[in-house]
Design a protein around this motif. Structure first.
Motif, mmCIF file in Angstrom:
data_model
loop_
_atom_site.group_PDB
_atom_site.id
_atom_site.type_symbol
_atom_site.label_atom_id
_atom_site.label_comp_id
_atom_site.label_asym_id
_atom_site.label_seq_id
_atom_site.Cartn_x
_atom_site.Cartn_y
_atom_site.Cartn_z
ATOM 1 N N ARG A 137 5.680 2.179 1.598
ATOM 2 C CA ARG A 137 6.859 2.903 1.098
ATOM 3 C C ARG A 137 8.141 2.207 1.525
ATOM 4 N NH1 ARG A 137 4.655 7.564 3.239
ATOM 5 N NH2 ARG A 137 6.559 7.956 4.451
ATOM 6 N N ARG A 138 8.203 1.798 2.778
ATOM 7 C CA ARG A 138 9.413 1.139 3.279
ATOM 8 C C ARG A 138 9.629 -0.216 2.604
ATOM 9 N NH1 ARG A 138 8.552 2.488 9.719
ATOM 10 N NH2 ARG A 138 9.295 4.666 9.639
ATOM 11 N N ALA A 139 8.546 -0.929 2.368
ATOM 12 C CA ALA A 139 8.666 -2.231 1.708
ATOM 13 C C ALA A 139 9.149 -2.081 0.271
ATOM 14 C CB ALA A 139 7.318 -2.956 1.739
ATOM 15 N N VAL A 140 8.557 -1.132 -0.455
ATOM 16 C CA VAL A 140 8.870 -0.953 -1.870
ATOM 17 C C VAL A 140 10.234 -0.311 -2.079
ATOM 18 C CG1 VAL A 140 8.187 0.288 -3.960
ATOM 19 C CG2 VAL A 140 6.461 -0.907 -2.600
ATOM 20 N N LEU A 141 10.570 0.671 -1.265
ATOM 21 C CA LEU A 141 11.821 1.403 -1.469
ATOM 22 C C LEU A 141 13.025 0.712 -0.834
ATOM 23 C CD1 LEU A 141 10.610 5.073 -0.859
ATOM 24 C CD2 LEU A 141 10.887 3.879 -3.041
ATOM 25 N N PHE A 142 12.805 0.092 0.341
ATOM 26 C CA PHE A 142 13.932 -0.421 1.097
ATOM 27 C C PHE A 142 13.860 -1.924 1.386
ATOM 28 C CE2 PHE A 142 12.977 3.973 2.639
ATOM 29 C CZ PHE A 142 13.959 4.604 1.880
ATOM 30 N N GLY A 143 12.778 -2.590 0.968
ATOM 31 C CA GLY A 143 12.659 -4.024 1.209
ATOM 32 C C GLY A 143 12.341 -4.380 2.636
ATOM 33 N N THR A 144 11.826 -3.436 3.422
ATOM 34 C CA THR A 144 11.483 -3.710 4.820
ATOM 35 C C THR A 144 10.320 -4.708 4.881
ATOM 36 O OG1 THR A 144 12.119 -1.450 5.404
ATOM 37 C CG2 THR A 144 10.805 -2.690 7.016
ATOM 38 N N PRO A 145 10.503 -5.862 5.526
ATOM 39 C CA PRO A 145 9.419 -6.857 5.577
ATOM 40 C C PRO A 145 8.159 -6.309 6.237
ATOM 41 C CG PRO A 145 11.504 -7.831 6.252
ATOM 42 C CD PRO A 145 11.719 -6.346 6.189
ATOM 43 N N LEU A 146 7.027 -6.767 5.759
ATOM 44 C CA LEU A 146 5.730 -6.334 6.266
ATOM 45 C C LEU A 146 5.109 -7.494 7.041
ATOM 46 C CD1 LEU A 146 3.900 -3.799 5.962
ATOM 47 C CD2 LEU A 146 2.825 -4.947 4.023
ATOM 48 N N PRO A 147 5.072 -7.433 8.383
ATOM 49 C CA PRO A 147 4.518 -8.531 9.174
ATOM 50 C C PRO A 147 3.028 -8.754 8.889
ATOM 51 C CG PRO A 147 5.803 -7.037 10.541
ATOM 52 C CD PRO A 147 5.614 -6.355 9.232
ATOM 53 N N ALA A 148 2.571 -9.952 9.214
ATOM 54 C CA ALA A 148 1.198 -10.337 8.897
ATOM 55 C C ALA A 148 0.172 -9.355 9.458
ATOM 56 C CB ALA A 148 0.921 -11.746 9.419
ATOM 57 N N ARG A 149 0.339 -8.950 10.707
ATOM 58 C CA ARG A 149 -0.659 -8.071 11.324
ATOM 59 C C ARG A 149 -0.685 -6.699 10.663
ATOM 60 N NH1 ARG A 149 -4.762 -10.585 13.836
ATOM 61 N NH2 ARG A 149 -3.945 -12.523 14.722
ATOM 62 N N ASP A 150 0.481 -6.211 10.242
ATOM 63 C CA ASP A 150 0.516 -4.939 9.519
ATOM 64 C C ASP A 150 -0.147 -5.079 8.152
ATOM 65 O OD1 ASP A 150 1.852 -3.937 11.677
ATOM 66 O OD2 ASP A 150 3.805 -3.798 10.691
ATOM 67 N N ALA A 151 0.126 -6.196 7.487
ATOM 68 C CA ALA A 151 -0.490 -6.445 6.179
ATOM 69 C C ALA A 151 -1.998 -6.578 6.302
ATOM 70 C CB ALA A 151 0.104 -7.706 5.539
ATOM 71 N N LEU A 152 -2.451 -7.165 7.411
ATOM 72 C CA LEU A 152 -3.892 -7.280 7.656
ATOM 73 C C LEU A 152 -4.501 -5.897 7.848
ATOM 74 C CD1 LEU A 152 -6.344 -9.173 8.250
ATOM 75 C CD2 LEU A 152 -5.660 -9.070 10.657
ATOM 76 N N ALA A 153 -3.835 -5.049 8.620
ATOM 77 C CA ALA A 153 -4.340 -3.701 8.871
ATOM 78 C C ALA A 153 -4.409 -2.888 7.572
ATOM 79 C CB ALA A 153 -3.455 -2.990 9.889
ATOM 80 N N LEU A 154 -3.509 -3.180 6.638
ATOM 81 C CA LEU A 154 -3.495 -2.488 5.347
ATOM 82 C C LEU A 154 -4.415 -3.155 4.326
ATOM 83 C CD1 LEU A 154 0.327 -1.778 5.124
ATOM 84 C CD2 LEU A 154 -1.479 -0.044 5.266
ATOM 85 N N GLN A 155 -5.124 -4.207 4.759
ATOM 86 C CA GLN A 155 -6.075 -4.943 3.920
ATOM 87 C C GLN A 155 -5.403 -5.652 2.752
ATOM 88 O OE1 GLN A 155 -9.858 -2.860 3.222
ATOM 89 N NE2 GLN A 155 -9.217 -1.332 4.705
#
Length: 221
Positions: A137-155
């Motif tokens: 939600r934060r990435a799509v609505l506000f452009g908040t970057p998603l770090p690699a480890r968070d992206a990994l956790a989200l698959q």
């Protein structure tokens, strides 16, 4: 792997007909080879500053169609991401089957004029990680970057590593599974989250019948 095809996508560059043509050329070759080997997509970079003037919806549509073609290739696609990945780089990353990232990776939805870019990366982020995930939600609505480890956790990523060469070597067996059957399995996976059981049943039975005929293991009626 000698049969690998390579595609390099720089997210810091604007969307052009040349970028679309580069994706199309790789897809042409992969299809001509019947899906043999892998397509390795190297992605990095994110937009920095305003978009160049002259971008049209028609060009965006051609880019999205090129990515959809990449997404449906009869070849396994492997992304290697490094640093910030936004714009074209994020689009291409999310269209691949297997995603390898370095620790420095951040997934970035570009922001301009007080709003994020509403391209199909938004769809793929929400479709694959879930629209209710706070980070999405934060990435799509506000452009908040998603770090690699968070992206990994989200698959959204399959692997985060400091040894890309070893990760690519470990993923070599993916290139052995190719051809129309790979494309069919991928489409079944895409449709699984939206199709109802009865709708999916017919498609899966047709795929089973195709596989029995292909392998010669079906009973003769």
């Amino acid at each position: 792997m000698n049969d690998d095809l390579e595609l390099r996508v720089d997210g810091a560059r604007p969307l052009t007909v040349e970028a679309i043509a580069a994706v199309g050329a790789v897809c042409d070759t992969a299809e001509d080879r019947g899906g043999r080997g892998r397509v390795v997509v190297y992605v990095s970079g994110a937009p920095d500053g305003p978009r160049p003037a002259g971008l049209t919806v028609a060009v965006v549509s051609k880019w999205e169609r090129a990515l959809r073609r990449l997404e449906r290739l009869p070849a396994a696609t492997v992304a290697v991401a490094d640093g910030d990945c936004g714009g074209l780089a994020l689009d291409a990353l999310l269209a691949t089957d297997h995603r390898i990232a370095t620790e420095s990776v951040r997934l970035v939805v570009p922001v301009e004029g007080g709003a994020t870019w509403p391209g199909m990366a938004v769809y793929r982020l929400a479709h694959r990680a879930g629209s209710t995930a706070v980070a999405i939600r934060r990435a799509v609505l506000f452009g908040t970057p998603l770090p690699a480890r968070d992206a990994l956790a989200l698959q959204l990523l399959d692997e985060v590593t400091d040894d890309v060469s070893a990760a690519l070597a470990a993923a070599e067996p993916l290139g052995e599974l190719s051809g129309p059957e790979l494309a069919i399995r991928r489409q079944l996976l895409f449709d699984a989250s939206t199709a109802g059981f009865e709708e999916a049943l017919g498609v899966h039975l047709a795929a089973c019948d195709r596989d029995l005929r292909r392998t010669g293991s079906g009973a003769v009626s």
